[in-house]
Design a protein around this motif. Sequence first.
Motif, PDB file in Angstrom:
ATOM      1  N   LEU A  86       5.073  19.838  -6.695  1.00  0.00           N
ATOM      2  CA  LEU A  86       5.401  18.773  -8.228  1.00  0.00           C
ATOM      3  C   LEU A  86       5.840  17.512  -6.379  1.00  0.00           C
ATOM      4  CD1 LEU A  86       8.234  20.872  -9.713  1.00  0.00           C
ATOM      5  CD2 LEU A  86       5.894  19.681 -10.596  1.00  0.00           C
ATOM      6  N   GLY A  87       4.442  16.904  -5.930  1.00  0.00           N
ATOM      7  CA  GLY A  87       4.236  16.460  -4.953  1.00  0.00           C
ATOM      8  C   GLY A  87       3.940  14.930  -6.021  1.00  0.00           C
TER       9      GLY A  87
ATOM     10  N   ARG B  14       6.717   8.522  -2.766  1.00  0.00           N
ATOM     11  CA  ARG B  14       5.549   7.683  -2.225  1.00  0.00           C
ATOM     12  C   ARG B  14       6.560   6.883  -2.482  1.00  0.00           C
ATOM     13  NH1 ARG B  14       1.668  10.735  -2.461  1.00  0.00           N
ATOM     14  NH2 ARG B  14      -0.422  10.136  -2.689  1.00  0.00           N
ATOM     15  N   ALA B  15       6.809   6.565  -0.609  1.00  0.00           N
ATOM     16  CA  ALA B  15       6.652   5.125   0.242  1.00  0.00           C
ATOM     17  C   ALA B  15       5.675   3.914  -0.423  1.00  0.00           C
ATOM     18  CB  ALA B  15       7.353   5.469   1.697  1.00  0.00           C
ATOM     19  N   VAL B  16       6.349   2.757  -0.188  1.00  0.00           N
ATOM     20  CA  VAL B  16       5.527   1.995  -0.488  1.00  0.00           C
ATOM     21  C   VAL B  16       5.607   1.179   1.305  1.00  0.00           C
ATOM     22  CG1 VAL B  16       4.387  -0.066  -2.057  1.00  0.00           C
ATOM     23  CG2 VAL B  16       5.711   2.110  -3.194  1.00  0.00           C
TER      24      VAL B  16
ATOM     25  N   MET C 113       6.869  11.730   4.162  1.00  0.00           N
ATOM     26  CA  MET C 113       6.009  11.951   2.916  1.00  0.00           C
ATOM     27  C   MET C 113       5.908  13.600   3.858  1.00  0.00           C
ATOM     28  SD  MET C 113       2.044  11.058   2.994  1.00  0.00           S
ATOM     29  CE  MET C 113       1.512  11.516   4.055  1.00  0.00           C
ATOM     30  N   HIS C 114       5.748  13.649   5.370  1.00  0.00           N
ATOM     31  CA  HIS C 114       6.099  14.919   5.791  1.00  0.00           C
ATOM     32  C   HIS C 114       7.022  16.175   5.373  1.00  0.00           C
ATOM     33  CE1 HIS C 114       2.252  14.275   7.614  1.00  0.00           C
ATOM     34  NE2 HIS C 114       2.158  13.176   8.131  1.00  0.00           N
TER      35      HIS C 114
ATOM     36  N   THR D 172       0.968  -0.802  -0.270  1.00  0.00           N
ATOM     37  CA  THR D 172      -0.436  -0.470  -0.002  1.00  0.00           C
ATOM     38  C   THR D 172       0.694   1.154   0.011  1.00  0.00           C
ATOM     39  OG1 THR D 172      -1.870   1.531   1.031  1.00  0.00           O
ATOM     40  CG2 THR D 172       0.221  -0.291   2.794  1.00  0.00           C
ATOM     41  N   GLY D 173       0.331   2.380  -0.282  1.00  0.00           N
ATOM     42  CA  GLY D 173       1.195   3.318  -0.903  1.00  0.00           C
ATOM     43  C   GLY D 173       0.679   4.143   0.392  1.00  0.00           C
ATOM     44  N   VAL D 174       1.221   5.516   0.242  1.00  0.00           N
ATOM     45  CA  VAL D 174       0.351   6.657   2.252  1.00  0.00           C
ATOM     46  C   VAL D 174       0.635   7.453   0.997  1.00  0.00           C
ATOM     47  CG1 VAL D 174       1.277   7.436   4.073  1.00  0.00           C
ATOM     48  CG2 VAL D 174       1.546   5.119   4.012  1.00  0.00           C
TER      49      VAL D 174
END
Length: 376
Positions: A202-203, A371-373, A364-365, A44-46
Amino acid sequence: MSTVGKVIKCLAAVAWEAGKPLSIEEIEVDPPKAGEVRVQITATGVCHTDAYTLSGKDPEGVFPVVLGHEGGGIVESVGEGVTSVKPGDHVVPLYVPQCKTCKFCLNSKTNLCQKVRVTQGQGVMPDGTKRFRCKGQELYHFMGCSTFSQYTVVLEISICKVNEAAPLDKVCLLGCGIPTGYGAALNTAKVEPGSNCAIFGLGAVGLAVALGCRAAGAKRVIGVDINPAKFEVAKKFGVTEFVNPKDYDKPIQEVLVGLTDGGLDYTFECIGNVNTMRSALEACHKGWGVSVIIGVAGAGEEISTRPFQLVTGRTWKGTAFGGYKSRDSVPQLVDEYLSKKLPIDDFVTHNVSLKEINEAFHLMHSGQSIRAVVHF
Ligand SMILES: NC(=O)c1ccc[n+]([C@@H]2O[C@H](COP(=O)([O-])OP(=O)(O)OC[C@H]3O[C@@H](n4cnc5c(N)ncnc54)[C@H](O)[C@@H]3O)[C@@H](O)[C@H]2O)c1
Ligand SMILES: [Zn+2]
Ligand SMILES: [Zn+2]
């Protein structure tokens, strides 16, 4: 030993209360009822929406809950009447369902199926009940997906079968961020060849917009971000120029209008800030410029501009899930990935285990990850 029809005990990242880190717990997952599917989530992605709800700022947020809505997995069992997927199928859960029967599904102008909107927002299945328990307490569902669990239960209308040749730890990202941006360019703005475009933020979402602009044949794709570290990576996604608002002492819309002989053909707001939403609209060319809002602003915030901006031919639009009718489109996007048209791998900058899921939020923050999976 078959698990069909039985309660499954598995690990999940539980959000017990707002503002606290997720905690890895053993939970119980009930078998699927009629029209439901139980899925073994493998990755899952966050996404920011998970963080937003976890923060407590989401007025619809309820706790304790199993968050997550960017997952990929394998069907474990199906409830009565389910025909579109079967055990063993590779699937992506979809927070925008597609029932194919409601007024919205039958209208080609929208993807916003309303069949289960109310109960999905309340964090329960359509019959008002939940399928998760932990330490004697029921846990709420989230966005109809709840992918932060080794097993979840979702509706058949909220899931699609995808080509098994595609790795689930990549195509899980088709559950939210990538279609959102890619479709904003292709479906919502309908960018034309030779256009000038600007992307604010640019996320993952903004970079997916860049891919869409490139696929549509845009000439200039200007990336606007206050983090200069984003530019090098953004080039890979088709951003041709970079503007950092911090480098200028006048409003960024004036800078962009000056750079583009009167303004952009298309702009995209992928930040969720009402001030940059205004800038994005006002950076559009008089007479035809179109600005698309993708970013989600805080509860209660409002946008503003002078009406003359619209009177003189600029258009303000918005989009959710890139305008894609979810079950029809996500399998096609998986095929685009397999044919190397849609480069999903470039979005995955970090991989973590379920136990490290709070680290994925931190990445992410801090702006370090696209993306971190999370791998189960
Ligand atoms: N509409 C939808 O269906 C949908 C779906 C998913 C996400 N979203 C929303 O899209 C937005 C973007 O998501 P993301 O995952 O790409 O986020 P992200 O945090 O990874 O990217 C946001 C980018 O904006 C930049 N930024 C922040 N403030 C800025 C400013 N004032 N000026 C210029 N740049 C600025 C940041 O440096 C960052 O690079 C979020 O608001 C998210 O909630 C919407
Ligand atoms: Zn999301
Ligand atoms: Zn529908």
